[in-house]
Design a protein around this motif. Structure first.
Motif, short mmCIF file in Angstrom:
data_model
loop_
_atom_site.label_atom_id
_atom_site.label_comp_id
_atom_site.label_asym_id
_atom_site.label_seq_id
_atom_site.Cartn_x
_atom_site.Cartn_y
_atom_site.Cartn_z
N PRO B 124 0.83 -1.20 0.00
CA PRO B 124 0.00 0.00 0.00
C PRO B 124 0.86 1.25 0.00
CG PRO B 124 0.03 -0.97 2.17
CD PRO B 124 0.73 -1.93 1.25
N ALA B 125 0.27 2.35 -0.46
CA ALA B 125 1.06 3.59 -0.57
C ALA B 125 1.53 4.05 0.81
CB ALA B 125 0.24 4.67 -1.25
N THR B 126 0.63 4.05 1.79
CA THR B 126 1.03 4.43 3.14
C THR B 126 0.51 3.37 4.10
OG1 THR B 126 -0.97 5.69 3.48
CG2 THR B 126 0.94 6.89 2.68
N THR B 127 1.21 3.25 5.23
CA THR B 127 0.78 2.26 6.22
C THR B 127 0.18 2.92 7.45
OG1 THR B 127 2.97 2.29 7.21
CG2 THR B 127 2.56 0.64 5.53
N THR B 128 0.29 4.25 7.54
CA THR B 128 -0.10 4.92 8.77
C THR B 128 -1.57 4.71 9.10
OG1 THR B 128 1.46 6.59 8.04
CG2 THR B 128 0.19 7.09 9.99
N ASN B 129 -2.41 4.82 8.06
CA ASN B 129 -3.85 4.68 8.27
C ASN B 129 -4.21 3.32 8.86
OD1 ASN B 129 -6.50 5.18 8.16
ND2 ASN B 129 -6.52 5.90 6.04
N SER B 130 -3.69 2.26 8.21
CA SER B 130 -4.04 0.91 8.69
C SER B 130 -3.40 0.62 10.04
CB SER B 130 -3.64 -0.13 7.66
OG SER B 130 -2.95 0.43 6.60
N LEU B 131 -2.20 1.17 10.27
CA LEU B 131 -1.56 0.96 11.57
C LEU B 131 -2.39 1.61 12.68
CD1 LEU B 131 2.31 1.43 11.36
CD2 LEU B 131 1.06 -0.50 12.25
N GLY B 132 -2.85 2.85 12.42
CA GLY B 132 -3.68 3.52 13.42
C GLY B 132 -4.95 2.75 13.70
N GLU B 133 -5.54 2.18 12.64
CA GLU B 133 -6.75 1.37 12.82
C GLU B 133 -6.45 0.15 13.68
OE1 GLU B 133 -8.87 -0.09 9.23
OE2 GLU B 133 -9.38 2.06 9.13
N MET B 134 -5.28 -0.46 13.44
CA MET B 134 -4.94 -1.65 14.22
C MET B 134 -4.75 -1.31 15.69
SD MET B 134 -2.28 -3.57 11.76
CE MET B 134 -2.13 -5.06 12.70
N PHE B 135 -4.14 -0.15 15.96
CA PHE B 135 -3.93 0.22 17.37
C PHE B 135 -5.24 0.49 18.07
CE2 PHE B 135 0.49 1.66 16.17
CZ PHE B 135 1.06 0.56 16.74
#
Lengths: 102, 173
Positions: B124-135
């Motif tokens: 994916p282009a960025t991982t920040t969004n999905s990482l924040g969702e996981m947290f």
């Protein structure tokens, strides 16, 4: 040779070994801490490399964030203890500090 | 050899060379500044592995926080003015043998093991969004625990490092 998972793993293995070397040979407590930081970084490289090559699962990256958080906490506590030891014993040589109190 | 490989070897070289300086340098100030380049090199490796958020956190937390803390530690525990900041080493030969054994064993295991690599997954282009969702979902409990650990650690560090703690306790008695 195309860069693949094995390259990252070997990079982290070498970094881990350098960290271990620093921890067991240095006598300055702060150098020991630097070695521990190298070891934590090598573990993080492993986590993220496996996360990337296991189909871009993000769990490895989440664990890496926790590792960074704990590294920050560990560095803060350890340096506070080292400062206190220096205050008491006037040395940071880990071989000379063998008592819990004066 | 394409661009990705060249960039990988560049960052790997920066990381390992500066880590070598950290470990083998006699002067602790050189070690501390070489650690800066090690952390930057590792951040570059993270970028190559599509971990943009971790790379930025690495630079912010390690370089901006931990390294500055280390430098403070070095400055406060060495007599900067009159003594050279050399740090001794001990048992270099057995340590080298042990570390070479560890490195050889690790590299051998990594090389022999048949790692299951999932190919053809586009990052994916960025991982920040999905990482924040996981947290906020999967890892919400560890996330909260980590925040408490940080709070306790920082309070404890401030408490331990205070200079006038003991006289105050004596006065209260």
């Amino acid at each position: 040779m195309q860069v693949s998972l094995i390259h990252y793993l070997i990079l982290s293995a070498i970094l881990f070994s350098l960290g271990i070397y620093g921890v067991i040979t240095r006598r300055n407590a702060i150098m020991v801490l630097m070695g521990i930081e190298l070891i934590l970084n090598s573990a993080n490289i492993n986590f993220i490399a496996f996360a990337r090559y296991a189909g871009m699962q993000l769990d490895g990256q989440a664990i890496a964030v926790f590792v960074i958080i704990l590294a920050a906490a560990e560095a803060a506590i350890a340096l506070a203890i080292v400062l206190n030891i220096y205050h008491r014993f006037n040395t940071v040589n880990v071989d000379e500090i063998s008592r819990l109190k004066e | 050899m394409n661009l990705y490989d060249i960039v990988f070897y560049f960052f790997a070289f920066v990381t390992l060379a500066s880590a070598g300086v950290v470990v083998f340098s006699r002067n602790i100030i050189y070690s501390a500044f070489a650690l800066l380049f090690t952390f930057f090199g590792v951040a570059g490796i993270y970028v190559l592995l599509n971990a943009d958020f971790i790379a930025v956190s690495q630079i912010l937390i390690y370089v901006g926080g931990i390294l500055v803390l280390m430098l403070f530690g070095v400055m406060l525990t060495n007599k900067v003015i009159d003594v050279e900041m050399k740090t001794g080493t001990l048992q270099t030969l057995p340590a080298s043998v042990l570390v070479a054994l560890i490195a050889g064993a690790l590299c051998g295991i990594f090389y022999v093991t048949d790692w299951k690599i999932v190919r053809g997954v586009s990052a994916p282009a960025t991982t920040t969004n999905s990482l924040g969702e996981m947290f906020m979902t999967t890892y919400s409990l560890p996330f909260e625990v980590a925040s408490i650990v940080l709070l306790v650690a920082l309070l404890g560090a401030a408490m331990i490092a205070r200079k006038d703690r003991l006289p105050q306790i004596k006065n209260q008695k």
